[in-house]
Design an enzyme around this catalytic site. Structure first.
Site, short mmCIF file in Angstrom:
data_model
loop_
_atom_site.label_atom_id
_atom_site.label_comp_id
_atom_site.label_asym_id
_atom_site.label_seq_id
_atom_site.Cartn_x
_atom_site.Cartn_y
_atom_site.Cartn_z
CG HIS A 54 2.03 19.27 27.33
ND1 HIS A 54 2.75 20.62 26.87
CD2 HIS A 54 1.77 19.14 28.45
CE1 HIS A 54 2.70 21.21 28.11
NE2 HIS A 54 1.90 20.55 29.10
CE LYS A 68 -4.57 21.85 18.09
NZ LYS A 68 -4.43 22.90 17.02
CG ASP A 123 6.10 25.11 32.69
OD1 ASP A 123 5.35 25.07 31.72
OD2 ASP A 123 7.11 24.18 32.97
N GLY A 172 0.29 27.17 36.31
CA GLY A 172 -0.07 26.85 35.04
C GLY A 172 -1.05 25.40 35.38
CG ASN A 228 -3.40 34.56 30.11
OD1 ASN A 228 -3.60 35.57 29.89
ND2 ASN A 228 -4.12 33.70 30.50
CB ALA A 255 -1.20 30.86 11.60
FE LIG Z 1 6.96 23.53 30.64
#
Ligand SMILES: [Fe+2]
Length: 542
Positions: A11, A36, A146, A177, A290, A390
């Site tokens: 992704h 997105k 991950d 993950g 996190n 941001a």
């Molecule tokens: Fe990854």
């Protein structure tokens, strides 16, 4: 040496360009395609490349595809194994491997003039590791946390002189993950996307299932861990996307979050010993976003410094793959690696839109005045950020002293009300107000708000008394620092609310036109775009 890094396999497709030891450009495909996360993380989409981001990186550097010395692709199909043998229930996973094998040809077609022979496969977790370990100047221990790579979910290593020594990789199906993704799905959120909402939700619950997870999720003596099958429904009923959020859901989130923190601390300690006690830990991988866990590792772990790659998710493997091929430390000094526009270009866009604008003496002071009067400011300055946060380039700003600000901001954005909003603070004033990791220029840790400040900045103080702080340094972010200083002069508050410039479900604003579209469609009082000011009060009078 000119190396283009590409992330495409799971992704957040992204591209990054490193030229002669400098990061010239890096951007996620979503900022161009306006979808997105770029694509859904399914095997059928693994062929899709960050074509627009890659083409822009080259354009930014004035290079053609044929000028590249290498293209680094952050997945090595040669390492893959059959999904069933990895314990994964994903009958289409082989498509990923097929598409990755053909990536050189796909890239050759997407970037005409590129020789497919230039494409090099970089193991997914080596790319994550490099995005962290090669982004600091010093030697470090590195942890990749991950969902999954080719066959593993984690990597513990040490960087010495730009060389990675791998100390341990935890093989699938054991994955912290994927555990968090499963929880995210069970709570009715979008997995591989909304994990940060689960982290926010966790602080509303009690870890009453902690013992269950201490039993099911365990570290092993060799630096790895095991995750047993979890019967989620037995703990709390699955929630649909629009279903009611119950106490049990918050308690479940709290329990998994707490166990995750404990396990990550164990892994960080093991890596410290195995790496020979380095002062610095660097981290990447989606789980390294996190910030609650990161803060615990920084506070309770053995390291003097913890540095997390701002693009810790898969988008960062574009940069990491390029750095891994470059093979040297390239200190990360700013996340502002995306697109930017000149003042003349911005002015032309405002004229074309027919928006009345002014060019105040100081856009920072103009923004501070609107904020001090409890207005909301769309702050569009410089190059856009690489990574999910941001950081004062594509930001929505507001007053931190009004408890209603959180509701107003979440309304502007159309998102859940339990989502906290975060403060930016002048670095010089950090210690007066907060406790925790400092500097924190990339918002990757949570901090404690000092008791005497909680009532003064209620908008950014989460229910558990924490805040996810961005420290702003005059040397690297002079305009944001000026805005903060001016706001403090007017209000005696050295803190401003900062959230990303987008509406719910959409990628962050990237172009001037998108900034104006947001300004036109949301109750924002001032658009501060480059040196120009557009006030809502005058913008739409005709
Ligand atoms: Fe990854």
């Amino acid at each position: 040496m000119r190396v283009l890094g590409i992330n495409a396999i799971f992704h957040d497709p992204a591209a990054a360009l490193v030229v002669d030891g400098q990061v010239v450009a890096a951007a996620e495909e979503e900022r161009f395609s306006r979808r997105k996360h770029g694509k859904r993380p399914v095997p059928f989409a693994a062929w899709e490349l960050p074509e627009l981001a890659a083409a822009w990186c080259l354009e930014e550097a004035g290079l053609r595809p044929g000028d590249l010395d290498a293209v680094a692709y952050s997945f090595d199909p040669g390492l893959s194994r059959d999904a069933a043998s990895l314990g994964l229930n994903d009958p289409w996973d082989h498509l990923r491997v097929d598409y990755a094998r053909r990536a050189p040809q796909f890239l050759g077609a997407a970037l005409p003039g590129l020789d497919p022979e230039q494409v090099r496969f970089v193991p997914h977790h080596v790319a994550h590791a490099a995005s962290a370990g090669l982004s600091v100047p010093e030697d470090s221990a590195v942890l990749v946390l991950d969902g999954r790579g080719e066959v593993a979910s984690h990597l513990a290593g040490a960087y010495r002189g730009g060389e990675l020594e791998v100390l341990k990789c935890q093989e699938l199906p054991h994955s912290l993950g994927l555990l968090y993704e499963d929880l995210t799905r069970h709570l009715g959120f979008l997995h591989s996307s909304d994990e940060y909402k689960v982290m926010a939700l966790a602080s509303y619950g009690r870890p009453r299932f902690l013992n269950v997870f201490r039993d099911l999720v365990r570290t092993t003596d060799d630096g790895g861990f095991t995750v047993e099958r979890i019967d989620w429904d037995a703990l709390a009923k699955a929630r649909t996307a629009d279903g009611e959020m119950t106490e049990a859901h918050a308690d479940l989130a709290s329990s998994v979050q707490t166990r995750l923190e404990e396990v990550l601390l164990d892994l960080a300690r093991w890596t410290y010993e195995a790496a020979g006690g380095p002062k610095t830990l660097t981290m990447a991988g989606g789980t390294a976003l996190n910030c609650v866990a990161n803060a615990r590792i920084a506070a309770e772990g053995p390291y003097e410094r913890v540095w997390v790659q701002p693009a810790a998710g898969d988008s960062g493997t574009a940069l990491g793959a390029a750095l891994a091929v470059t093979g040297r430390n390239v200190p990360f000094t700013t996340a502002a690696l995306g697109r930017g526009w000149t003042d003349d270009e911005l002015e032309a866009e405002l004229r074309r839109a027919g928006l009345p604008y002014t060019r105040p003496e100081s856009i920072a002071a103009e923004a501070a005045r609107v904020l001090a009067a409890n207005g909301i400011v769309a702050w569009y300055q410089g190059r856009s950020e690489y990574g999910p946060r941001a950081l004062g380039h594509r930001s929505l700003l507001a007053h931190p002293g009004d408890a209603d600000t959180q509701t107003r901001m979440n309304d502007v954005k159309g998102r859940e009300q339990f989502r906290p909003i975060a403060p930016m603070v002048r670095a010089e004033r950090f210690d007066d107000i907060f406790e925790g990791v400092n500097p924190s220029p990339y918002m990757l840790f949570v901090h404690r708000v000092k008791p005497e400040w909680k009532d003064r900045i209620p908008a950014v103080t989460h229910v558990d008394g924490t805040a996810r702080v961005q420290t702003v340094h005059t040397g690297t972010e002079p305009l944001v620092a000026e805005m903060l200083a001016e706001f403090e002069r007017l209000t005696e508050l050295p803190v401003v609310v900062n959230t990303s410039l987008n509406t719910a479900g959409r990628p962050m604003v990237d172009t001037p036109r998108e900034a104006m579209e947001l300004f036109g469609s949301a109750p924002v009082d001032l658009l501060a775009i480059g040196p120009f000011a557009v006030h809502r009060a005058t913008a739409f009078q005709k």
